[in-house]
Scaffold this active site. Sequence first.
Site, PDB file in Angstrom:
ATOM      1  N   GLU A   1       0.812  -1.216   0.000  1.00 42.15           N
ATOM      2  CA  GLU A   1       0.000   0.000   0.000  1.00 42.15           C
ATOM      3  C   GLU A   1       0.848   1.269   0.000  1.00 42.15           C
ATOM      4  O   GLU A   1       0.542   2.226  -0.698  1.00 42.15           O
ATOM      5  CB  GLU A   1      -0.947   0.025   1.211  1.00 42.15           C
ATOM      6  CG  GLU A   1      -2.102  -0.976   1.132  1.00 42.15           C
ATOM      7  CD  GLU A   1      -3.168  -0.585   0.101  1.00 42.15           C
ATOM      8  OE1 GLU A   1      -3.098   0.502  -0.483  1.00 42.15           O
ATOM      9  OE2 GLU A   1      -4.086  -1.408  -0.116  1.00 42.15           O
TER      10      GLU A   1
ATOM     11  N   ASP B   1      -6.292   8.183  -0.384  1.00 45.93           N
ATOM     12  CA  ASP B   1      -5.849   7.171   0.573  1.00 45.93           C
ATOM     13  C   ASP B   1      -4.660   7.725   1.350  1.00 45.93           C
ATOM     14  O   ASP B   1      -3.735   8.267   0.751  1.00 45.93           O
ATOM     15  CB  ASP B   1      -5.432   5.893  -0.155  1.00 45.93           C
ATOM     16  CG  ASP B   1      -6.601   5.257  -0.905  1.00 45.93           C
ATOM     17  OD1 ASP B   1      -7.736   5.345  -0.421  1.00 45.93           O
ATOM     18  OD2 ASP B   1      -6.360   4.670  -1.968  1.00 45.93           O
TER      19      ASP B   1
END
Length: 146
Positions: free
Chosen positions: A53, A70
């Site tokens: 991520e 994000d």
Amino acid sequence: MKVLALILLCLLIAVNEARVFEECELVALLKEQNMDGYYGYSLGDWICMASYESRYNSRAVGMNRNGSRDYGIFQINSRWWCDNGEGRTANGCNTNCTSFEDDDISDDIACAKRIVRDPNGMNAWVAWKRYCKGRDLSKLTEGCSD
Ligand SMILES: *[C@@H]1O[C@H](CO)[C@@H](O)[C@H](O)[C@H]1NC(C)=O
Ligand SMILES: *[C@@H]1O[C@H](CO)[C@@H](O)[C@H](O)[C@H]1NC(C)=O
Ligand SMILES: [Ca+2]
């Protein structure tokens, strides 16, 4: 005076630089926050997810095609979990998204715990589902001593 200015400049640059965690440093922090086995997920799951991520960068911010963003080491999404003041949010972790952009990841961990408590578990993280789910991840953490 010039030297001092230069030192100050270097310090400023250092402060603005991405904070990239060492793998074992992150393992230790996750362990400390009882993430080992939390809702059935191993430290390897968390490390693998954070690796894909954010590459362990606590200041990573990603832009999604649908306009949400994000945030941080776990790339926590602004549509569901935090408020960035840019449109609708469920704000499930009841937090300003900027708290997931700093180097203190304790609140990021608390929010990640909230996220996995949903029925979807770690499937909430597309990268985990794609690259980590169902794999043998024990090698990722075995090099880190207690
Ligand atoms: C927007 O995209 C992100 C990343 O793919 C996703 O997590 C989020 O659920 C999406 N938001 C909506 C409202 O579909
Ligand atoms: C989040 O915090 C930042 C920095 O303190 C602030 O500028 C911003 O207005 C806050 N956003 C929301 C949605 O509260
Ligand atoms: Ca934080």
